[in-house]
Structure formats: C-alpha cells, structure tokens
Design an enzyme around this catalytic site. Structure first.
Site, PDB file in Angstrom:
ATOM      1  N   PRO A 116      14.877 -17.410  25.887  1.00  0.00           N
ATOM      2  CA  PRO A 116      14.598 -16.131  26.589  1.00  0.00           C
ATOM      3  C   PRO A 116      13.933 -16.417  27.934  1.00  0.00           C
ATOM      4  O   PRO A 116      12.892 -17.132  28.031  1.00  0.00           O
ATOM      5  CB  PRO A 116      13.788 -15.143  25.561  1.00  0.00           C
ATOM      6  CG  PRO A 116      13.092 -16.100  24.899  1.00  0.00           C
ATOM      7  CD  PRO A 116      14.171 -17.247  24.674  1.00  0.00           C
ATOM      8  N   MET A 117      14.386 -15.890  28.725  1.00  0.00           N
ATOM      9  CA  MET A 117      13.926 -16.288  30.495  1.00  0.00           C
ATOM     10  C   MET A 117      13.930 -14.964  31.239  1.00  0.00           C
ATOM     11  O   MET A 117      14.862 -14.181  31.379  1.00  0.00           O
ATOM     12  CB  MET A 117      14.528 -17.113  31.258  1.00  0.00           C
ATOM     13  CG  MET A 117      14.591 -18.712  30.609  1.00  0.00           C
ATOM     14  SD  MET A 117      15.687 -19.671  31.375  1.00  0.00           S
ATOM     15  CE  MET A 117      17.246 -19.254  30.658  1.00  0.00           C
ATOM     16  N   CYS A 164       4.667 -17.049  26.432  1.00  0.00           N
ATOM     17  CA  CYS A 164       4.788 -16.826  27.901  1.00  0.00           C
ATOM     18  C   CYS A 164       3.459 -17.430  28.616  1.00  0.00           C
ATOM     19  O   CYS A 164       2.131 -16.947  28.343  1.00  0.00           O
ATOM     20  CB  CYS A 164       4.915 -15.391  27.984  1.00  0.00           C
ATOM     21  SG  CYS A 164       5.076 -14.915  30.003  1.00  0.00           S
ATOM     22  N   LYS A 170       8.354 -16.990  18.814  1.00  0.00           N
ATOM     23  CA  LYS A 170       8.529 -18.225  19.782  1.00  0.00           C
ATOM     24  C   LYS A 170       7.084 -18.601  20.296  1.00  0.00           C
ATOM     25  O   LYS A 170       6.451 -17.614  20.556  1.00  0.00           O
ATOM     26  CB  LYS A 170       9.325 -17.964  20.969  1.00  0.00           C
ATOM     27  CG  LYS A 170       9.645 -19.039  22.069  1.00  0.00           C
ATOM     28  CD  LYS A 170      10.614 -18.676  23.190  1.00  0.00           C
ATOM     29  CE  LYS A 170      10.816 -19.843  23.957  1.00  0.00           C
ATOM     30  NZ  LYS A 170       9.708 -20.646  24.598  1.00  0.00           N
ATOM     31  N   HIS A 221       7.889 -24.574  21.986  1.00  0.00           N
ATOM     32  CA  HIS A 221       7.874 -25.132  23.166  1.00  0.00           C
ATOM     33  C   HIS A 221       6.560 -26.237  23.085  1.00  0.00           C
ATOM     34  O   HIS A 221       5.514 -25.804  22.952  1.00  0.00           O
ATOM     35  CB  HIS A 221       7.486 -24.095  24.169  1.00  0.00           C
ATOM     36  CG  HIS A 221       7.717 -24.675  25.607  1.00  0.00           C
ATOM     37  ND1 HIS A 221       8.607 -24.385  26.665  1.00  0.00           N
ATOM     38  CD2 HIS A 221       7.155 -25.740  26.387  1.00  0.00           C
ATOM     39  CE1 HIS A 221       8.427 -25.258  27.583  1.00  0.00           C
ATOM     40  NE2 HIS A 221       7.554 -26.202  27.651  1.00  0.00           N
ATOM     41  N   ASN A 268      11.848 -26.690  21.527  1.00  0.00           N
ATOM     42  CA  ASN A 268      11.878 -26.316  22.970  1.00  0.00           C
ATOM     43  C   ASN A 268      11.206 -27.001  23.983  1.00  0.00           C
ATOM     44  O   ASN A 268      10.187 -27.462  23.600  1.00  0.00           O
ATOM     45  CB  ASN A 268      11.673 -24.990  22.837  1.00  0.00           C
ATOM     46  CG  ASN A 268      11.776 -24.171  24.339  1.00  0.00           C
ATOM     47  OD1 ASN A 268      11.017 -23.248  24.707  1.00  0.00           O
ATOM     48  ND2 ASN A 268      12.697 -24.623  25.144  1.00  0.00           N
ATOM     49  N   GLY A 269      11.757 -27.410  25.060  1.00  0.00           N
ATOM     50  CA  GLY A 269      11.086 -27.912  26.203  1.00  0.00           C
ATOM     51  C   GLY A 269      11.849 -29.488  26.736  1.00  0.00           C
ATOM     52  O   GLY A 269      11.803 -30.479  26.081  1.00  0.00           O
ATOM     53  N   GLY A 306      16.544 -23.541  27.753  1.00  0.00           N
ATOM     54  CA  GLY A 306      16.236 -22.348  28.823  1.00  0.00           C
ATOM     55  C   GLY A 306      16.476 -23.190  30.261  1.00  0.00           C
ATOM     56  O   GLY A 306      17.873 -22.810  30.475  1.00  0.00           O
ATOM     57  N   ARG A 307      15.749 -23.326  31.026  1.00  0.00           N
ATOM     58  CA  ARG A 307      16.191 -23.748  32.467  1.00  0.00           C
ATOM     59  C   ARG A 307      17.417 -24.638  32.612  1.00  0.00           C
ATOM     60  O   ARG A 307      18.302 -24.457  33.695  1.00  0.00           O
ATOM     61  CB  ARG A 307      14.812 -24.600  33.070  1.00  0.00           C
ATOM     62  CG  ARG A 307      13.635 -23.758  33.247  1.00  0.00           C
ATOM     63  CD  ARG A 307      12.493 -24.205  33.688  1.00  0.00           C
ATOM     64  NE  ARG A 307      12.148 -25.040  32.652  1.00  0.00           N
ATOM     65  CZ  ARG A 307      11.127 -26.333  32.930  1.00  0.00           C
ATOM     66  NH1 ARG A 307      11.000 -26.644  34.084  1.00  0.00           N
ATOM     67  NH2 ARG A 307      11.028 -27.089  31.728  1.00  0.00           N
TER      68      ARG A 307
END
EC number: 1.3.1.-
Length: 355
Positions: free
Chosen positions: A30-31, A115, A154, A183, A214-215, A238-239
């Site tokens: 999610p972003m 976040c 998350k 992450h 994640n990451g 994500g990115r």
C-alpha cells in the site's frame, strides 16, 4: 534473546488462494495517494499480485471510511483479493472502523504499524506505535477480537532501533495475526538505508503466521534471493512495482523455472499512457494531471536510460503533449529497445520539484 510469549492455537483463517499454487505469495504494498482503484487495475493488467492492499483509512474520533479508498474494495475489478488497511491509535475508533469494514467485500483488515511519515508517527500512529509495545498489545487484542476473518499487520523492524522487535513479534503470535508484512528498515531509516534482511529472517523464524518480506525487492532475481535468504512466505513490493508493473508476473515466471519476460521500452511507453488516462480526473487541469504523473514517472525513469535523460526532460513537461512526446523520444518501438531489469545505478527517483 528473550523467550517468546506463550501463544494459543494458531489462527485457522485461511489466506485467499494464490494465483498459482505452490509459489511464494506476492502483494502490492500500500502506498498513500498511489494504490487507488485505477492504479490497481493497471497493475492487474500487467500481471496481478496475489493480494492488493488499500491506501490507509485514517481512523480517529471524526473519521468515516473514505469513499475514494473504499472504491478499491467495492469496485474491485482486478480479480484478486483486496485487504483494507487502517491507521490510527485510538482503540475504540479502530474497532469501530474494523466493524464498518466488515460490511464490505474485503479480504481482511490490515493494521499499519510502519508508516515513517513524521506527521503520522508524531500522532503515535503507523510506525509511531512501535515505540509502545504495551499499546500494541491492547490494539492487536482488540482488533483480533473484532475481526472474525483475516487480520493482518504491516510493520517495520523498529522505530529508531530494534529494541522492541522481538517483543512485538511475540505479540503478533499472542494475538494470532494471520499474515505479517515486514519492511526491513526502522521508521527513522525511512527508505535510505540498506534493508536489514537478517531481521526479516529472524522474524520468519519467530512468528507463527506467514510473513511477506518488504523492502528493495527490485526484480524477480532479487525476489529469489530475498526468499531464499529469509525463508519468507512471499514478497510485498511497492515502489518497484510502480517502476515495473510486470514484476509480479516475472516473479512467477522465475519461480516456475521459465524465462523471465523482457520488457521493451515500447511496452513501458504504453503503460505510461494507459496509466495517465486511468488516473485522470475529468475536471482536473492538464497541468495538475501532468504533475500527478510525475510521481509515477520518477520511478519508471530509473529503468529507461542510464544517464537519467528521460527523468530530466520529464520533470520539466507542462502539458500532456509535452509529456507524451518525451516518452515517444525516449521509448521507441522495437524489440531491441529494452527496459532495464534493475534500476540504473545512480538514477535517483526523487520528488518532482519543477511543477
């Protein structure tokens, strides 16, 4: 190493079936202001992940479920499950929001504890919760009791350090969280440091539930390395899914022992134009729409040319015609013009400052 908290029987809630049985799970991270319904649909057309997760629903005393985020659930046309993500620190209102979400076709409820935005963590939300394991204990307990189906989390490996890391992992077990996305950076490291994959490996060994790593999962080859090293059940991206929306399909190809698809610059050009029209608002001024596209293209541009010439020109575009002309010049037709499998070294995706 501290002793794990004793946990009761593992949760029996089954996760939604993956696209292909026997392969590692994949999820689009999610972003905020990115992973809306139109973006998810474009990603799905390139090769959907197993799971999607919404932008976070902001939960506080005056909050209601934001309609534009809820669209990603109720108008989901990706063919894949969508988890509804929440962020907040007031337990009563988090419980209220979780109950409200049960009235919609969600795959499960996801709590954001990662976040890294200062405006978020200063309110003790998102990554800010990682400073207070006792509060996490109460939040997880209340939400586990509230969610009859899947409840996922998350998080990052800590706030400033990993002092609370093992304690929080044990709370994940205590409250029978069904899936953990981790992450491998602290909140204060933002996205700047190397990812601490050793911490992800440690978490895989400690938690009872499946874990998504994640990451900096930049490619199918990097996903293979991360999965082999950490033992994670899958990856959350994500990115690098903004940069390369075919990455989930490529991961499945690699895991199946098939040749990994090579993406041409022409395909990337088509993706950009499709995304432009998908996320366009009918009443938005053209300049604003072009500016909106730049937040995606800052990442896409990392794989276009090694000198960053596309990024330099793109950041100065003012009209749709300018932008599409730049894309056409830098992304010509032909199978010989390939998009980079990994980001070019030194080509930095930074926030646009020219708009």
């Amino acid at each position: 190493m501290s002793e794990p908290i004793s946990s009761s029987a593992k949760s029996s809630h089954p996760l939604p079936a993956p696209i292909q049985a026997g392969l590692p799970l994949t999820a689009l991270a999610p972003m905020q202001d990115v992973t809306d319904r139109p973006f998810m649909a474009v990603i799905a057309d390139c090769g959907a992940p197993d799971y999607f997760v919404t932008e976070y629903f902001r939960v506080h005393s005056q909050s209601r479920l934001e309609k534009h985020i809820l669209e990603a659930v109720v108008e989901n046309n990706t063919g894949r499950p969508v988890f509804a993500q929440m962020i907040g620190e007031d337990i009563d209102h988090l419980v209220r929001a979780a109950k409200d979400l049960q009235n919609h076709p969600i795959a499960g409820v996801d709590l954001n504890m990662g976040c890294p935005s200062p405006t978020v963590y200063k309110k003790q939300c998102g990554g800010g919760l990682l400073r207070d394991p006792q509060k996490i204990d109460r939040v997880l307990g209340a939400l586990r009791e509230t969610c009859p189906g899947l409840f996922t989390v998350k998080m990052r490996i800590g706030f400033e350090d990993t002092q609370n890391f093992e304690t929080i992992l044990d709370l994940v077990n205590k409250h029978q969280v069904d899936l953990l996305s981790l992450h491998g950076r602290t909140v204060k490291e933002m996205y700047r440091s190397e990812v601490h994959y050793d911490c992800i490996k440690q978490a895989v060994e400690r938690v009872d539930c499946p874990l998504l790593a994640n990451g900096d999962v930049t490619s199918a080859a990097k996903a293979r390395w991360v999965l082999d090293y950490t033992g994670a059940a899958g990856v959350m991206i994500g990115r690098h899914a903004i940069r390369n929306p075919w990455i989930f399909r490529q991961i499945r190809e690699e895991q199946n022992g098939q040749p990994v698809s090579k993406i041409t610059l022409q395909e990337v050009n088509q993706y950009i134009k499709k995304l432009y029209h998908a996320v366009a608002k009918p009443d938005a001024p053209e300049l604003r729409q072009v500016a909106k596209m730049k937040k995606y293209l800052n990442f896409v541009g990392q794989g276009v040319d090694p000198e960053g010439k596309f990024l330099y020109e793109m950041r100065r575009a003012k009209t749709k015609a300018d932008l599409f002309g730049i894309c056409d010049r830098h992304m010509p037709e032909g199978p010989e013009h390939l998009f980079a499998a990994e980001p070019y070294p030194g080509v930095i995706a930074r926030p646009n400052r020219e708009s």
